[in-house]
Enzyme design. Structure first.
Site, mmCIF file in Angstrom:
data_model
loop_
_atom_site.group_PDB
_atom_site.id
_atom_site.type_symbol
_atom_site.label_atom_id
_atom_site.label_comp_id
_atom_site.label_asym_id
_atom_site.label_seq_id
_atom_site.Cartn_x
_atom_site.Cartn_y
_atom_site.Cartn_z
ATOM 1 N N SER A 132 0.722 -1.076 0.058
ATOM 2 C CA SER A 132 -0.105 0.195 -0.024
ATOM 3 C C SER A 132 1.007 1.334 0.110
ATOM 4 C CB SER A 132 -0.924 -0.107 1.219
ATOM 5 O OG SER A 132 -1.843 0.952 1.227
ATOM 6 N N ASN A 133 0.533 2.330 0.195
ATOM 7 C CA ASN A 133 1.087 3.556 0.239
ATOM 8 C C ASN A 133 0.722 4.489 1.589
ATOM 9 O OD1 ASN A 133 -1.043 5.274 -0.559
ATOM 10 N ND2 ASN A 133 -0.770 4.172 -2.613
ATOM 11 N N ARG A 134 1.167 5.798 1.836
ATOM 12 C CA ARG A 134 1.053 6.314 2.739
ATOM 13 C C ARG A 134 -0.075 7.451 2.594
ATOM 14 N NH1 ARG A 134 5.203 6.692 6.316
ATOM 15 N NH2 ARG A 134 7.248 5.584 5.697
ATOM 16 N N SER A 135 -0.999 7.234 1.716
ATOM 17 C CA SER A 135 -2.351 8.339 1.492
ATOM 18 C C SER A 135 -3.096 8.289 2.574
ATOM 19 C CB SER A 135 -2.582 8.119 0.179
ATOM 20 O OG SER A 135 -4.002 8.703 0.060
ATOM 21 N N ALA B 198 -4.286 7.725 -4.285
ATOM 22 C CA ALA B 198 -3.044 7.200 -4.589
ATOM 23 C C ALA B 198 -3.352 5.694 -4.983
ATOM 24 C CB ALA B 198 -2.149 7.424 -3.478
#
Ligand code: CTP
Length: 393
Positions: free
Chosen positions: A204-207, A271
């Site tokens: 996943s990512n930091r959004s 994102a």
């Protein structure tokens, strides 16, 4: 225009008189709602005389048309304002407690809500008050923060009711913007996507989702019908917004394509993961010292929308660490968008995970429109106002 003005208990209750006067001067009909605490500081007769309307309160029984009036009034009003709003009423509103007339009215209202808190600075600073206000703001409530100065308790601090003139101005503004995007369907995506590796793990990512949620909230406040398609985030759903929860980019793509059919605008603030790992049916077990993870390109949702566009406005975001405007311009052209919102994620304190942002909006004609650093809620409003200039129905 009709405004319901709630007055809860506090020494600042007397300032409601100035608010009523200001609204009256602007040609607004005011219906006051007085809480039990409020009635200890100001009399119904004063409010009735100034507003030229009967006062609603816990004492308004069904015999006086109270029960009916309360629902009937929610349909008629353009704005619901509460000034002063005590810590107790902020808490009740945040949690949906409806144990008196004013709090019951709050959970029946669909109109925009403005609160002007006033209390002792210790109560204002308490984490409970901060959390309750954060919940209300996330729902789309406009809060006029109290001012600093001498408080009734003979001490200095933040807690004094905002200037009544400012409150009147904010109420009028809320009423005005509440129909800017009426009859428009706005689709907003938010948050990260999660791409599963196995039944327990994901990439996943930091959004944080805050930019997308702020946009959804700002669009709803402007009267749009809003569909918010979001990856996993820990945020409250804004008032009046239809929320669709998704996990993977494939799920987000499906939801976006379904919702865009009658959309007037699609704002891709999510994102979305570009690369997808292979998914193992069973849990990946620990064994070898190293494992290879081969990622493959996932769907580019916005590119797909741009390739098959109808009449909807397409707005993308460009999160960049270098060559901000050039890269954003390139994305705008490549993805066939109307607008792209460029944000520099290398600057500390703004962008992903942060509460604030600073962006530049670029359009197809090559214009650039800078939006200076501000909380994401304000940035969201400015983006919408820029994108929809002259386009509302
Ligand atoms: N986007 C999308 N689908 C993807 C990737 C991005 O719909 N698979 C959308 C984002 O929601 C955003 C815009 O495209 O509105 C640009 O996203 P960004 O990550 O900045 O750009 P990418 O196209 O992924 O390009 P790069 O990662 O190379 O910067």
């Amino acid at each position: 225009m009709v405004v319901a003005l709630g007055i809860s208990g506090g020494i600042a209750a007397y300032k409601a008189c100035e608010i009523i006067r200001g609204l009256d001067k602007a040609g607004v009909e005011v219906q006051t709602i007085l809480s039990r605490g409020g009635a200890r500081f100001i009399t119904p007769l004063t409010l009735q005389t100034l507003s030229r309307n009967t006062v609603l309160s816990d004492r308004t029984g069904p015999g006086d048309g109270g029960a009916v009036r309360h629902i009937d009034l929610t349909r008629r009003i353009d704005v619901f304002a509460v000034a002063p709003a005590t810590a107790n009423f902020l808490a009740k509103f945040a949690r949906g407690i409806a144990d008196d007339f004013l709090s019951t009215f709050y959970i029946s209202v669909t109109a925009p809500v403005v609160v002007a808190p006033a209390m002792n600075s210790r109560m204002w600073d308490h984490p409970a008050t901060r959390e309750n206000l954060a919940i209300l703001k996330a729902r789309g409530t406009r809060s006029l923060e109290p001012e600093s100065g001498w408080l009734a308790e003979q001490e200095q601090g933040v807690g004094r009711l905002a200037d009544p003139e400012r409150i009147v101005q904010a109420i009028l503004e809320e009423a005005e913007i509440s129909s800017l995007l009426a009859n428009l369907h706005v689709v907003v995506t938010a948050g990260p996507t999660r791409e599963p590796l196995d039944p327990v793990r994901f990439r996943s990512n930091r959004s944080s989702g805050r930019m997308g949620f702020s946009l959804a909230s700002a669009a709803a406040r402007r009267g749009a019908r809003v569909t918010l398609i979001t990856g996993p985030v820990g945020l409250h759903t804004p008032r009046g917004v239809r929320r669709i929860d998704v996990e993977s980019s494939a799920e987000m793509r499906k939801a976006v394509l379904e919702s865009r059919a009658d959309a007037d605008a699609v704002i891709m603030a999510a994102a979305v993961s570009d690369y997808i790992p292979p998914r193992s049916e069973g849990k990946i077990k620990k064994g070898a010292a190293e494992i290879d993870l081969r990622l493959s390109r996932g769907p580019d949702i916005l590119m797909e929308l741009g390739q098959s566009r109808g009449s909807e406005i397409l707005i993308g975001f460009a999160a960049e660490t270098e060559n901000l405007l050039d890269n954003a311009r390139d994305k705008l052209a490549r993805k066939n968008l109307d607008f792209i919102v460029a944000n520099d994620i290398s600057v500390p304190g703004i962008g992903m995970e942060a509460g604030e942002n600073e962006v530049t909006i670029l359009d197809r004609e090559g214009n650039t429109h800078p939006v200076p650093r501000a909380p994401k809620e304000q940035i969201a409003g400015r983006i919408l106002d820029h994108v929809f200039r002259g386009r509302s129905r």
